[in-house]
Design an enzyme around this catalytic site. Structure first.
Site, PDB file in Angstrom:
ATOM      1  CD  GLU A 118      -2.906  -1.129   2.293  1.00  0.00           C
ATOM      2  OE1 GLU A 118      -4.098  -1.346   2.117  1.00  0.00           O
ATOM      3  OE2 GLU A 118      -2.336  -1.342   3.319  1.00  0.00           O
ATOM      4  CD  GLU A 173      -3.856  -6.436   3.405  1.00  0.00           C
ATOM      5  OE1 GLU A 173      -3.327  -5.397   3.659  1.00  0.00           O
ATOM      6  OE2 GLU A 173      -3.897  -6.958   2.539  1.00  0.00           O
TER       7      GLU A 173
END
Length: 313
Positions: A146, A166
Site C-alpha cells: 500500500e 489481509e
C-alpha cells in the site's frame, strides 16, 4: 526509541531506508517518521525525489505489524460498518481541535487515529511536489504494498514478489489497497489479487502495470537512483500539479478533471521558474532557427531537466 526510517541525501535525491529488524514490519512509528520525511521533501527545494527502499536486502517491508492491529482491535468496541463510518468522521473532526489528539491517543479511538495518520501520509505523497519512488527490494505485502501504491513510480527486483493478503486474517486492506490497487490495474485484476491473497511474481507485476520496471538485485538501487537523478530537477510546483490532476482529477467526471488540469496550468504559467524555462526555450529557437529537440545534445539536456535550471546551483 530507535529510528525506523534512516535517510541519506545524495544530490537532489533523498534515500529513505525502512529499517525495523528483525522482520521488517511496518509500524505506526514508521508511518509517523515517513510523515516527517514527506514534509521535509515538500519544504526543501534541494530535494526533488524521495526513494523509499528496505534496509534488508531481501525485503522492502513484510507488512503492517499485526500485533499493533490486534492491540487496537482488543482495546476498542466492536462496530458495524455504519458505526465505523460515524466514528471516523467524529475522530477526524475532533482530532483537529487543540489538544484533542493527545486525549484521543489515550482512548479506544487510538486505532482510528493511527489509521487516519497512515491515510494522511499516503495522500500527502500523492500531492507532494517531490517525486516518490518505491524501490521494492525483494518482497513486500499488505501495508508495504500500500505504501508502494501511493508512490509515483514502483521498481521491483527481478524475482521479487508482491501480495495483498489481509483477507487471510479476516479483514480487508486498510491502507488504501482496495482503492489504489483497483485504480492502478483495474477492478477484476485487483479483486483477484485481494481475494485470493496470492503472491504476484515480478514478471506478472510488470505485465499488469503493478510496477514500473524490474532491475537485477545485484545493481538494483544503483539502477533506481539513475532514474531518480534524471527526475530530480523537475520543477516541483509543476510535479505537484501533475500528480494531483492525474491521481485525483482522473477519478472525477471528465469536465471536473479537465478544470483541475486547466487551473494547474494557469497557476504554473505565473511561476517565475516556468517563465524562465519557456524564455530559454524560445530564445534557443530564435537564435538557432531550429527546435531544441533536433540537436541530440540539447535533447539530452531537455530530458535531463537541465536545459534551463529551475533551481539555483
Amino acid at each position: 526509541m530507535v529510528q525506523q526510517v534512516k535517510t541519506e541525501q545524495v544530490g537532489r535525491v533523498l534515500i529513505a531506508r525502512l529499517d525495523n529488524p528483525p522482520y521488517a514490519l511496518m509500524t505506526t512509528q514508521m508511518v509517523a517518521e515517513l510523515d516527517a520525511i514527506v514534509d521535509r521533501a515538500d519544504s526543501d527545494d534541494g530535494i526533488g525525489v524521495v526513494v523509499i527502499t528496505g534496509a534488508r536486502p531481501d525485503r522492502f517491508l513484510a507488512h503492517f505489524d499485526v500485533r499493533e492491529l490486534l492491540q487496537a482491535a482488543q482495546g476498542a468496541p466492536a462496530l458495524s460498518e455504519s458505526q465505523a463510518h460515524a466514528a471516523l468522521r467524529v475522530a477526524s473532526r475532533a482530532s483537529s481541535l487543540p489538544g484533542a489528539r493527545v486525549l484521543l491517543a489515550h482512548s479506544p479511538a487510538r486505532g482510528v487515529l493511527d489509521l487516519q495518520l497512515m491515510h494522511k501520509v499516503l495522500l500527502k505523497i500523492g500531492r507532494s511536489g517531490a517525486i516518490f519512488i518505491a524501490a521494492i527490494n525483494g518482497e513486500t505485502a499488505g501495508g508495504g504494498l500500500e505504501l508502494s501504491l501511493a508512490c509515483d513510480l514502483r521498481y521491483l527486483t527481478e524475482g521479487g514478489e508482491l501480495a495483498q493478503p489481509e483477507v487471510l486474517l479476516g479483514f480487508p486492506p486498510g491502507g488504501g489497497g482496495t482503492q489504489r490497487l483497483t485504480r492502478l490495474i483495474g477492478r477484476a485484476a485487483a479483486l483477484e489479487i485481494m481475494l485470493t491473497a496470492r503472491v504476484v511474481p515480478a514478471d506478472e507485476a510488470l505485465r499488469i502495470g503493478l510496477v514500473t520496471g524490474l532491475f537485477p538485485a545485484d545493481r538494483f538501487l544503483d539502477e533506481v537512483l539513475k532514474v531518480a537523478n534524471s527526475l530530480a530537477t523537475r520543477f516541483k510546483p509543476a510535479v505537484g500539479v501533475i500528480k494531483r490532476a492525474a491521481l485525483e482529477g482522473a477519478s472525477q467526471p471528465l469536465e471536473a478533471g479537465l478544470l483541475l488540469e486547466q487551473a494547474g496550468l494557469l497557476a504554473m504559467l505565473g511561476e517565475k521558474g516556468a517563465q524562465q524555462s519557456m524564455k530559454t526555450y524560445v530564445d534557443y529557437i530564435d537564435e538557432h532557427g531550429a527546435m531544441p529537440s533536433d540537436d541530440p545534445e540539447v535533447r539530452k539536456q531537455l530530458l535531463g531537466g537541465t536545459f534551463a535550471p529551475f533551481y539555483p546551483h
